[in-house]
Design a protein around this motif. Structure first.
Motif, PDB file in Angstrom:
ATOM      1  N   ILE A 159      51.207  43.134  44.204  1.00 45.66           N
ATOM      2  CA  ILE A 159      50.315  42.860  45.332  1.00 45.66           C
ATOM      3  C   ILE A 159      48.942  42.418  44.839  1.00 45.66           C
ATOM      4  O   ILE A 159      48.373  41.426  45.315  1.00 45.66           O
ATOM      5  N   ILE A 160      48.401  43.136  43.864  1.00 45.66           N
ATOM      6  CA  ILE A 160      47.081  42.798  43.328  1.00 45.66           C
ATOM      7  C   ILE A 160      47.103  41.407  42.690  1.00 45.66           C
ATOM      8  O   ILE A 160      46.208  40.578  42.926  1.00 45.66           O
ATOM      9  N   ALA A 161      48.131  41.129  41.890  1.00 44.79           N
ATOM     10  CA  ALA A 161      48.210  39.845  41.190  1.00 44.79           C
ATOM     11  C   ALA A 161      48.355  38.676  42.157  1.00 44.79           C
ATOM     12  O   ALA A 161      47.806  37.583  41.918  1.00 44.79           O
ATOM     13  N   ASN A 162      49.066  38.894  43.255  1.00 41.75           N
ATOM     14  CA  ASN A 162      49.332  37.811  44.207  1.00 41.75           C
ATOM     15  C   ASN A 162      48.174  37.558  45.177  1.00 41.75           C
ATOM     16  O   ASN A 162      48.158  36.518  45.840  1.00 41.75           O
ATOM     17  N   HIS A 163      47.231  38.510  45.261  1.00 42.79           N
ATOM     18  CA  HIS A 163      46.185  38.375  46.275  1.00 42.79           C
ATOM     19  C   HIS A 163      44.803  38.684  45.711  1.00 42.79           C
ATOM     20  O   HIS A 163      43.993  39.373  46.336  1.00 42.79           O
ATOM     21  N   THR A 164      44.539  38.152  44.534  1.00 45.75           N
ATOM     22  CA  THR A 164      43.235  38.356  43.908  1.00 45.75           C
ATOM     23  C   THR A 164      42.110  37.844  44.811  1.00 45.75           C
ATOM     24  O   THR A 164      42.205  36.764  45.392  1.00 45.75           O
ATOM     25  N   GLY A 165      41.075  38.665  44.942  1.00 47.87           N
ATOM     26  CA  GLY A 165      39.917  38.276  45.739  1.00 47.87           C
ATOM     27  C   GLY A 165      40.076  38.502  47.230  1.00 47.87           C
ATOM     28  O   GLY A 165      39.219  38.101  48.014  1.00 47.87           O
ATOM     29  N   LYS A 166      41.150  39.185  47.632  1.00 46.73           N
ATOM     30  CA  LYS A 166      41.450  39.370  49.051  1.00 46.73           C
ATOM     31  C   LYS A 166      41.177  40.807  49.499  1.00 46.73           C
ATOM     32  O   LYS A 166      41.095  41.735  48.688  1.00 46.73           O
ATOM     33  N   ASN A 167      41.064  40.982  50.822  1.00 46.34           N
ATOM     34  CA  ASN A 167      41.054  42.310  51.440  1.00 46.34           C
ATOM     35  C   ASN A 167      42.492  42.633  51.844  1.00 46.34           C
ATOM     36  O   ASN A 167      43.080  41.909  52.653  1.00 46.34           O
ATOM     37  N   ILE A 168      43.026  43.703  51.295  1.00 47.42           N
ATOM     38  CA  ILE A 168      44.440  44.016  51.472  1.00 47.42           C
ATOM     39  C   ILE A 168      44.599  45.393  52.112  1.00 47.42           C
ATOM     40  O   ILE A 168      44.100  46.393  51.593  1.00 47.42           O
ATOM     41  N   LEU A 169      45.279  45.436  53.246  1.00 46.84           N
ATOM     42  CA  LEU A 169      45.612  46.697  53.908  1.00 46.84           C
ATOM     43  C   LEU A 169      47.021  47.105  53.488  1.00 46.84           C
ATOM     44  O   LEU A 169      47.960  46.302  53.576  1.00 46.84           O
ATOM     45  N   ILE A 170      47.168  48.347  53.036  1.00 43.55           N
ATOM     46  CA  ILE A 170      48.463  48.898  52.644  1.00 43.55           C
ATOM     47  C   ILE A 170      48.681  50.184  53.421  1.00 43.55           C
ATOM     48  O   ILE A 170      47.907  51.140  53.278  1.00 43.55           O
ATOM     49  N   VAL A 171      49.716  50.227  54.264  1.00 47.21           N
ATOM     50  CA  VAL A 171      50.017  51.430  55.045  1.00 47.21           C
ATOM     51  C   VAL A 171      51.296  52.056  54.492  1.00 47.21           C
ATOM     52  O   VAL A 171      52.338  51.414  54.447  1.00 47.21           O
ATOM     53  N   THR A 172      51.184  53.314  54.086  1.00 48.65           N
ATOM     54  CA  THR A 172      52.299  53.952  53.396  1.00 48.65           C
ATOM     55  C   THR A 172      52.302  55.460  53.671  1.00 48.65           C
ATOM     56  O   THR A 172      51.959  55.882  54.775  1.00 48.65           O
ATOM     57  N   HIS A 173      52.647  56.280  52.688  1.00 44.76           N
ATOM     58  CA  HIS A 173      52.973  57.688  52.899  1.00 44.76           C
ATOM     59  C   HIS A 173      52.263  58.578  51.872  1.00 44.76           C
ATOM     60  O   HIS A 173      51.742  58.090  50.865  1.00 44.76           O
ATOM     61  N   THR A 174      52.337  59.881  52.102  1.00 46.99           N
ATOM     62  CA  THR A 174      51.579  60.835  51.271  1.00 46.99           C
ATOM     63  C   THR A 174      51.885  60.719  49.789  1.00 46.99           C
ATOM     64  O   THR A 174      50.972  60.554  48.970  1.00 46.99           O
ATOM     65  N   VAL A 175      53.150  60.854  49.410  1.00 47.39           N
ATOM     66  CA  VAL A 175      53.478  60.838  47.976  1.00 47.39           C
ATOM     67  C   VAL A 175      53.107  59.491  47.367  1.00 47.39           C
ATOM     68  O   VAL A 175      52.574  59.430  46.248  1.00 47.39           O
ATOM     69  N   ILE A 176      53.360  58.405  48.092  1.00 44.11           N
ATOM     70  CA  ILE A 176      53.030  57.086  47.570  1.00 44.11           C
ATOM     71  C   ILE A 176      51.529  56.969  47.325  1.00 44.11           C
ATOM     72  O   ILE A 176      51.087  56.472  46.281  1.00 44.11           O
ATOM     73  N   ILE A 177      50.727  57.445  48.280  1.00 41.25           N
ATOM     74  CA  ILE A 177      49.272  57.388  48.114  1.00 41.25           C
ATOM     75  C   ILE A 177      48.835  58.260  46.949  1.00 41.25           C
ATOM     76  O   ILE A 177      47.968  57.871  46.151  1.00 41.25           O
ATOM     77  N   LYS A 178      49.425  59.435  46.826  1.00 39.42           N
ATOM     78  CA  LYS A 178      49.097  60.306  45.687  1.00 39.42           C
ATOM     79  C   LYS A 178      49.401  59.605  44.363  1.00 39.42           C
ATOM     80  O   LYS A 178      48.612  59.670  43.408  1.00 39.42           O
ATOM     81  N   ILE A 179      50.535  58.920  44.286  1.00 44.13           N
ATOM     82  CA  ILE A 179      50.915  58.203  43.069  1.00 44.13           C
ATOM     83  C   ILE A 179      49.936  57.055  42.794  1.00 44.13           C
ATOM     84  O   ILE A 179      49.475  56.853  41.657  1.00 44.13           O
TER      85      ILE A 179
END
Length: 211
Positions: free
Chosen positions: A138-158
Motif C-alpha cells: 500500500i505504501i509503495a503504490n501510493h507514495t505521497g498520498k493520504n490513505i485511510l485503512i479500516v481494519t481490526h484490533t490485532v491487525i492494528i496492533k501488528i
C-alpha cells in the motif's frame, strides 16, 4: 520524497463486541453506537481528502469505511489481507467461555503472543506475515498520498508494533484499541512519525444515551 500519511482505524463497535464474543473472520453488524463512532470520526477527518481507501473485507470494517469516507463500497479497495486474525474454533464464542474451557491457550493469546498457537486459525506470526507485506505494498503504490485503512484490533496492533519496533511479546501493551479509534502515521524521506495512536478524541461523550 513527498509525505505519505496513513490513517489507520478500527471498525466501530459491533453486536458481538457488546456480547464479548470473539469475531475473527466471522462478522456481526455495527451497533447504533458503532455507527455513531464512525460518524464522529468522519466529522473529525472531514478536512482530509483521502486519495485511497482500504478496508478489510469483513462487513463491519467496510461499513465503517463507508461512513468515515462517505464513499460507497465500490470506491473502497476491499481486501482479505486486512481481515482480523483468524481465531479458529474460538470464533463466535464468548470470551468467558473460552477462558474457562481453553485456559492455557487463552492465557497465551493475551500474555505470551509469541507462543500462541490457534486451534484451526492463525498465530500472531502468521498475521504478521499476511499483513506487513500488504502494508508495504500500500505504501509503495501510493507514495505521497493520504490513505485511510479500516481494519481490526490485532491487525492494528501488528501494524503499530511494526512502526514502534515493538516486540511481539509486548503486543498487548497500551494503548488500548477502542472501536473507531484513530492511528496516524506520517512517512517521509525513509522515516516515519507516529502522530496518533489509539486516539478517541473525536468521541462525543455527551451522547450518554448511546452508551
Amino acid at each position: 520524497m513527498p509525505k505519505t500519511t496513513l490513517y489507520i482505524v478500527r471498525h466501530g463497535q459491533t453486536e458481538w463486541n457488546v456480547e464479548k464474543r470473539m469475531q475473527g473472520h466471522k462478522d456481526s453488524p455495527l451497533t447504533e453506537l458503532g455507527e455513531w463512532q464512525a460518524r464522529w470520526l468522519s466529522e473529525a477527518l472531514a478536512p482530509i481528502k483521502f486519495d485511497e481507501i482500504y478496508s478489510s473485507s469483513s462487513g463491519r470494517a467496510v461499513k465503517t469505511a463507508e461512513i468515515i469516507s462517505g464513499k460507497p463500497k465500490d470506491q473502497i479497495k476491499v481486501t482479505d489481507q486486512l481481515k482480523e486474525m483468524h481465531l479458529g474454533v474460538w470464533e463466535g464464542e464468548i470470551q468467558a467461555t473460552i477462558r474457562e474451557n481453553d485456559q492455557k491457550r487463552f492465557s497465551s493469546f493475551w500474555n505470551d503472543p509469541e507462543q500462541f498457537e490457534a486451534n484451526g486459525g492463525e498465530s500472531f506470526i502468521d498475521v504478521q506475515k499476511r499483513v506487513l507485506p500488504e502494508l508495504q505494498r500500500i505504501i509503495a503504490n501510493h507514495t505521497g498520498k493520504n490513505i485511510l485503512i479500516v481494519t481490526h484490533t490485532v491487525i492494528i496492533k501488528i501494524l503499530m508494533a511494526y512502526f514502534e519496533e515493538r516486540p511481539l511479546s509486548k503486543l498487548w501493551d497500551p494503548p488500548y484499541i477502542h472501536p473507531a479509534c484513530l492511528c496516524k502515521v506520517e512517512l517521509e524521506e525513509g522515516k516515519h512519525r507516529i502522530c496518533l495512536h489509539g486516539d478517541i478524541s473525536h468521541y462525543k461523550h455527551e451522547a450518554v444515551g448511546l452508551y
